[in-house]
Every structure is written in C-alpha cells, then in structure tokens.
Scaffold this motif. Structure first.
Motif, short mmCIF file in Angstrom:
data_model
loop_
_atom_site.label_atom_id
_atom_site.label_comp_id
_atom_site.label_asym_id
_atom_site.label_seq_id
_atom_site.Cartn_x
_atom_site.Cartn_y
_atom_site.Cartn_z
N GLU A 230 0.85 -1.20 0.00
CA GLU A 230 0.00 0.00 0.00
C GLU A 230 0.88 1.24 0.00
O GLU A 230 1.65 1.48 0.93
CB GLU A 230 -0.91 -0.01 1.23
CG GLU A 230 -1.84 -1.21 1.28
CD GLU A 230 -2.59 -1.31 2.60
OE1 GLU A 230 -2.60 -0.31 3.36
OE2 GLU A 230 -3.15 -2.39 2.88
N GLU A 231 0.76 2.04 -1.05
CA GLU A 231 1.59 3.23 -1.20
C GLU A 231 1.46 4.17 0.00
O GLU A 231 2.45 4.73 0.48
CB GLU A 231 1.23 3.96 -2.48
CG GLU A 231 2.09 5.17 -2.78
CD GLU A 231 1.66 5.85 -4.06
OE1 GLU A 231 2.55 6.21 -4.85
OE2 GLU A 231 0.44 6.03 -4.27
N THR A 232 0.25 4.34 0.49
CA THR A 232 0.02 5.29 1.59
C THR A 232 0.59 4.80 2.91
O THR A 232 0.69 5.57 3.86
CB THR A 232 -1.48 5.56 1.76
OG1 THR A 232 -2.17 4.31 1.97
CG2 THR A 232 -2.05 6.24 0.52
N THR A 246 10.07 13.07 -4.02
CA THR A 246 9.20 11.91 -3.75
C THR A 246 9.66 10.68 -4.52
O THR A 246 9.73 9.58 -3.96
CB THR A 246 7.74 12.25 -4.11
OG1 THR A 246 7.31 13.37 -3.33
CG2 THR A 246 6.84 11.06 -3.83
N THR A 250 10.96 7.22 -2.75
CA THR A 250 10.26 5.96 -2.96
C THR A 250 11.18 4.90 -3.55
O THR A 250 11.16 3.74 -3.15
CB THR A 250 9.05 6.18 -3.89
OG1 THR A 250 8.19 7.18 -3.32
CG2 THR A 250 8.26 4.89 -4.07
N ARG A 301 -2.00 2.25 -5.27
CA ARG A 301 -1.85 3.69 -5.17
C ARG A 301 -2.87 4.29 -4.20
O ARG A 301 -3.81 3.61 -3.78
CB ARG A 301 -2.01 4.34 -6.55
CG ARG A 301 -0.97 3.90 -7.57
CD ARG A 301 0.39 4.48 -7.25
NE ARG A 301 1.38 4.18 -8.29
CZ ARG A 301 2.64 4.52 -8.21
NH1 ARG A 301 3.10 5.15 -7.14
NH2 ARG A 301 3.48 4.21 -9.19
N GLY A 302 -2.67 5.54 -3.87
CA GLY A 302 -3.58 6.20 -2.94
C GLY A 302 -5.00 6.28 -3.45
O GLY A 302 -5.95 6.34 -2.65
#
Length: 324
Positions: A230-232, A246, A250, A301-302
């Motif tokens: 999960e990106e978030t 960013t 990442t 993604r979010g």
C-alpha cells in the motif's frame, strides 16, 4: 612489515565469554546449549562491490560484523560466535588495527565471541561466518507466509541508499540528514532483539540487504504467494525530509539496500503482538501491505488503483536495481 601470524596475534586474538576454545589452535571448540539448533551464515564484503576502497576501516569492520549478525536476526536466532577470513593487498598495521576495533566493537555490542578466521594476501575482501542458536524448530524461515498475513518492515528503510547516493555525489541531502543516512550506510544495527521477539509471531522473515522489493520476492517465491504493498503505508517521512524528492525517496525505500531492517509476515490476528513489540523496543514497525494467495507483486496507489511491480533487487551477476 608484519607477517600473517604477527597480525593475528596483535589484532585478532581476543578473549571469549562462551567459547571452550577460541583463537590459537587449528579450530575453535564450541558447545551448543541443550535444545538448540545451530544457525550458520556467511556474508562476504568485496572492495569495489560492497564498499568503496577508501571506506574508513573502523566502519568497515563494524559493517562486516553487522551484516552477518543481521542474518541471525532474520532467522530469529541469537548470534553467538563469528570468524573473519580477510584478504589484504598489503599489511597496513594502522588500517588493520582500526578494522579489528570496529569488528570487535560490533561483536561485543551483540555478545558475539570472535573465535578465529584467516588472513592472506590478495584483493581486499572480508568474509565473516557467523554462528548462532535458536530453540529447536523455532527459526523463522522465508517459506511460511500465508494468504491474509500482514506485511511489516522495521525502522526506516531507504536511508542507507540515500547515504550512498550522497557519498557518490548523485544527491545532496538536506541539513543534518546526510550524516544520519551515512551512519545508516556504514553502521547498520542488526535487529537481533526484534528477531528473537518475533519467534512464534512471524510466519516468514528476512533482512533487507538488496532492496525491499527484491528481498520480498524471496519470501513470495519460497512461500508460493503474492503480495500487495500500500503506497500510503510506506514509511517515507524521513526520506522525504532528507532529499525532498518523492520519486527518489520511494525508489530508495523500495529498491535501496544496506539498511538490514527486518521484513516479515504476521497473521492478522497477531497484529497487536507486533504493535506491542514496537512499543517495547521503541522501534517503528510499519504495516505496509498484505500477502495474497496468487503469485505476483502489486502496488496499490492512494486512489485505489493497483499496478504490477517488478520484484527484482540487486544481483551481482545482473547489474540492476528496481524500481527506476
């Protein structure tokens, strides 16, 4: 110039605390405790591949011990003994003394007896072998991940990768973050206490040396499962503070190595036990995804959209890192 045996006598001969016979004979004598399995690992460090030739020898000694001790943490084992085989292009007494001090300091910090090794002339190469113990059938392996397990990572992975980028002139880190990231690169801290604490809790585990995605692929392959990240949930805060980019932060977290944090899977019903370990050790533990019953690796993604990820980390014979 000192000879081989003079180097051993002066820099590599230390007292031991739980070894029947250490340095000085043809072999060491060890005594495993009742009910324990022996755990053995070797992790080589080669100049130009794993470290820059001008690396501070004290820090190199520390790291050589630490990356091997970390393999014990990854198996939920207690490190007990270590050897060091060392190839040197020449016998620089000051350099060898600093290396030995760093190696010994790390070993003493984790109650590991340095019990021997070898020295020879050749291209600069350090090859420790570490021995540990774990209660019978209590080792946490790579092949135990199951559908529905939570996926966790300890600490702040990616900082060592940013430190390396700073060292190589590829990146200019902000403020005092350069020192912090370089410290993570040169002085990794094996998560031994956490690894032992995860006995009976984690279903699968390893330490991240070649990048989170690449090392996760070993768990997925051995366990015959997939995963979604999960990106978030990714712990990017210190990386963003350090580099302000960013994409770079990442990439460092997912593809960078050398942090030697623990990546582990835990059944959902044991989530509270992991959170308790985090509080007990005052160590951030981040739940970053979950294990799936189908093969493959995805990033959510979010906005909820999922994309496939290439689970490939550093390979000594295929020079590639992922992701870009």
């Amino acid at each position: 110039m000192p000879g081989e045996f003079d180097l051993i006598r002066r820099f590599f001969h230390y007292p031991t605390s739980h070894t029947d016979l250490g340095v000085g004979d043809d072999a060491a004598l060890l005594r495993a405790r009742p009910g324990m399995q022996l755990v053995v690992s070797t992790d080589m460090l080669v100049a130009g591949t794993h470290f820059l030739p001008d690396t501070d020898p004290f820090l190199l000694g520390w790291k050589a011990a630490a990356v091997n001790i970390s393999d014990m943490a990854a198996m939920a084992a207690e490190p007990r003994w270590i050897t060091l085989a060392l190839a040197l292009p020449h016998a620089d007494e000051e350099w060898v003394s600093a290396l030995a001090r760093g190696f010994r300091e790390c070993c003493e910090g984790y109650c590991v007896d340095w019990i021997g090794g070898d020295t020879t002339r050749g291209p600069l190469n350090l090859c420790p072998t570490v021995f540990g113990e774990v209660p019978f059938e209590s080792a946490v392996r790579r092949d135990g991940a199951r559908h529905g397990d939570d996926l966790w990572i300890s600490g702040w992975p990616g900082m060592a990768a940013l430190g390396l980028a700073q060292l190589q002139g590829q990146l200019q880190l902000v403020g005092g973050w350069a020192e912090s990231c370089l410290d993570r690169l040169h002085r990794p801290l094996p998560r031994v206490a956490l690894g032992i604490g995860l006995r009976g809790i984690a279903s699968a585990m390893l330490d991240v040396s070649d990048g989170l995605l690449g090392d996760l692929s070993h768990i997925l392959e051995r366990s015959q499962v997939g995963a979604i990240i999960e990106e978030t949930a990714l712990p990017l805060e210190p990386l963003l503070a350090a580099c302000k980019i960013t994409e770079r932060a990442t990439a460092a977290l997912l593809g960078g190595g050398d942090d030697y944090e623990l990546l582990f899977c835990v059944p959902r019903e044991k989530r509270g036990q992991v959170e308790a370990l985090s509080r007990h050790f005052e160590l951030p533990l981040h739940r970053i995804g979950r294990i799936l019953d189908k093969s493959g690796l995805w990033l959510q993604r979010g906005d909820g959209v999922c994309e496939a990820l290439a689970a490939r980390g550093f390979d000594h014979f295929v020079a590639a890192k992922t992701p870009d």
